[in-house]
Design an enzyme around this catalytic site. Structure first.
Site, short mmCIF file in Angstrom:
data_model
loop_
_atom_site.label_atom_id
_atom_site.label_comp_id
_atom_site.label_asym_id
_atom_site.label_seq_id
_atom_site.Cartn_x
_atom_site.Cartn_y
_atom_site.Cartn_z
N ARG A 38 0.76 -1.34 0.06
CA ARG A 38 -0.06 0.01 0.02
C ARG A 38 0.85 1.24 0.06
NH1 ARG A 38 -5.29 -1.51 3.73
NH2 ARG A 38 -6.52 -2.41 1.99
N LYS A 200 -18.80 -17.47 2.33
CA LYS A 200 -19.99 -17.52 2.46
C LYS A 200 -20.58 -16.88 1.31
CE LYS A 200 -20.09 -17.37 7.23
NZ LYS A 200 -20.39 -16.88 8.67
N GLY A 356 -9.19 -9.49 -0.22
CA GLY A 356 -7.99 -9.82 0.94
C GLY A 356 -7.46 -11.03 0.89
N GLY A 379 -12.55 -4.31 0.91
CA GLY A 379 -14.19 -4.00 1.14
C GLY A 379 -14.33 -3.00 -0.06
P1 ADP Z 1 -11.83 -12.63 0.08
O1 ADP Z 1 -11.21 -12.00 1.10
O2 ADP Z 1 -10.82 -12.92 -0.93
O3 ADP Z 1 -12.86 -11.84 -0.64
P2 ADP Z 1 -13.46 -14.65 1.63
O4 ADP Z 1 -13.03 -13.77 2.66
O5 ADP Z 1 -14.77 -14.68 0.89
O6 ADP Z 1 -12.44 -14.00 0.34
O7 ADP Z 1 -13.17 -16.02 1.64
C1 ADP Z 1 -11.90 -16.69 2.17
C2 ADP Z 1 -11.95 -17.72 3.00
O8 ADP Z 1 -13.05 -18.91 2.63
C3 ADP Z 1 -10.50 -18.34 3.36
O9 ADP Z 1 -10.27 -18.09 4.69
C4 ADP Z 1 -10.95 -19.71 3.06
O10 ADP Z 1 -10.27 -20.73 3.83
C5 ADP Z 1 -12.34 -19.97 3.27
N1 ADP Z 1 -12.84 -21.00 2.36
C6 ADP Z 1 -12.63 -21.38 1.05
N2 ADP Z 1 -13.39 -22.48 0.69
C7 ADP Z 1 -13.88 -23.22 1.94
C8 ADP Z 1 -14.43 -24.24 2.15
N3 ADP Z 1 -14.70 -25.20 1.27
N4 ADP Z 1 -14.91 -24.43 3.54
C9 ADP Z 1 -14.76 -23.59 4.39
N5 ADP Z 1 -13.96 -22.49 4.20
C10 ADP Z 1 -13.64 -22.11 2.90
MG MG Z 2 -11.95 -12.24 3.30
#
Ligand code: ADP
Ligand code: MG
Length: 399
Positions: A38, A200, A356, A379
């Protein structure tokens, strides 16, 4: 989509005091900056202003202090040193934000000087967007520049406040982020493949909804895939699932079909007996997930399908890992998808990464320099991809 706000190029900064909100919210360990991404991202704007003879007054937040005054672990002092090291500029660290010490330090600046004020969140009025602090900060400048993309979705004092009192312009990072992340909805080179994973579906519904409007293919992975399986009437064992979101997931599938957006879901999965680094993993087809197993990663047949779709793309947007990539055993799907995405730029296409954990995964695999654009804002990038306006950007002068 062309950027619709005025940028530093439009501002008269010669000899002026230019107050710049940057995002220096970097990870620190024992007072040392452990990831300077950053800081580096803010340098083009700082250099431009310095070279155009401005007095450059930088401000940022760092972490989540109490808002009741100075806390050493959240001080920006070491970030000022990092900026000096990366640029070779003398950077004055000002150990004050809203008081006389800050006002005096600004008054003593000469054209071409660069100073960084202390953490704007040492006073809780910052987060409350208090008009008094906006006024105080604005009194330091003749011109305001917002370059803190990672905070542009927060209507906080130092982000939106100075624009009420000063002519307000976008910095180069903010311009590039907004331009790049909105380009996927404007007129993307096709085929446009969107990849969405992560834990999620509830946290990604807005992202999915908007991406379906533009993408030719939507690839779904990660924990959220299992709520889509349920929407299709399949069983998912003990996989992560959100019963309250099955209906919405089903609506997304219907909307995609109506819009002609092809949806790819995992055909096989690496499942585990429990959630842990030491779990025993095995590959099973999506219609054969045992009742006592949870999906932790996409399987090899799925990886092959996804890689093929990604390799044919001219534009790729990716948010959300394909599995629990933090555990090496379940990182293979995310790594394989990352490697396929990395080929897109080399083949003349565009790859854009947001979020992230997705960025952390790409860094873990050492593929960052093979992507066209990696967003510096978690975000903020998600809100843009959801189609929301960012308050910080809204407050700037229209071009
Ligand atoms: P980002 O930060 O890139 O937007 P998210 O925060 O939505 O991504 O999701 C990342 C998390 O999702 C990671 O910590 C990963 O471990 C979890 N994850 C991915 N696949 C699964 C799964 N099958 N079951 C549980 N958690 C998962
Ligand atoms: Mg995340």
């Amino acid at each position: 989509m062309a950027f619709t706000k005025k940028t530093v190029r439009d501002a008269d900064v010669d000899g002026k005091r230019v107050l710049v909100r940057v995002d220096f919210n970097v990870p620190l360990k024992d007072g040392v900056v452990t990831d300077d991404t950053r800081v580096r991202a803010a340098i083009p704007t700082i250099t431009y202003l310095k070279e155009h003879n401005a007095k450059v007054i930088l401000m940022s937040h760092l972490g989540r202090p109490d808002g009741t005054g100075y806390q050493e672990e959240f001080s920006l002092k070491s970030v000022a040193a990092k900026l000096a090291e990366l640029t070779g500029y003398a950077v004055t660290f000002v150990p004050d934000t809203y008081g006389q010490v800050a006002a005096d330090a600004v008054a003593a600046m000469q054209p071409g000087d660069v100073a960084l004020l202390e953490n704007v969140r040492f006073d809780k009025r910052e987060k409350k967007n208090d008009p008094e602090i906006a006024k105080t900060l604005a009194s330091y400048g003749d011109v305001f520049v917002l370059d803190a993309f990672g905070t542009a979705h927060r209507a906080q004092g130092s982000v939106v406040g100075p624009a009420q009192f000063l002519p307000a312009y976008a910095g180069f990072l903010l311009e590039k982020e907004v331009d790049t992340l909105t380009s996927i909805f404007a007129d993307p080179a096709r085929p446009f493949v969107a990849i969405v994973g992560g834990s999620k579906v509830s946290s990604k519904i807005g992202v999915l909804d908007h991406l379906i409007d533009s993408a030719d293919t939507l690839i779904i992975g990660g924990g959220m895939a299992y709520t889509f399986f349920l929407a299709r009437g399949c069983t998912v064992g003990t996989s992560l699932q959100e019963p309250d979101w099955i209906e919405r997931a089903g609506e997304m599938l219907k909307k995609a079909e109506a819009k002609g957006c092809k949806v790819l879901l995992p055909v096989d999965n690496v499942v585990a007996d429990h959630f842990g680094e030491d779990a025993t993993g095995e590959v099973v087809d999506s219609d054969k997930i045992p009742d006592d197993r949870m999906g932790m990663d996409v399987g090899p047949k799925t990886v092959a399908n996804y890689a093929e779709a990604i390799r044919g793309a001219k534009t790729v947007f990716w948010n959300g890992p394909m599995g629990v990539f933090e555990f090496d055993q379940f990182a293979k799907g995310t790594e394989a998808v990352a490697r396929a995405v990395a080929e897109v730029k080399a083949a003349g296409g565009t790859s854009i990464i947001g979020g992230g954990d997705s960025v952390a995964a790409i860094n873990k695999f050492g593929l960052a320099d093979k992507m066209s654009w990696i967003s510096t804002g978690g975000g903020a990038s998600m809100e843009l991809v959801e189609g929301k306006a960012l308050p910080g950007v809204e407050a700037l002068l229209d071009a």
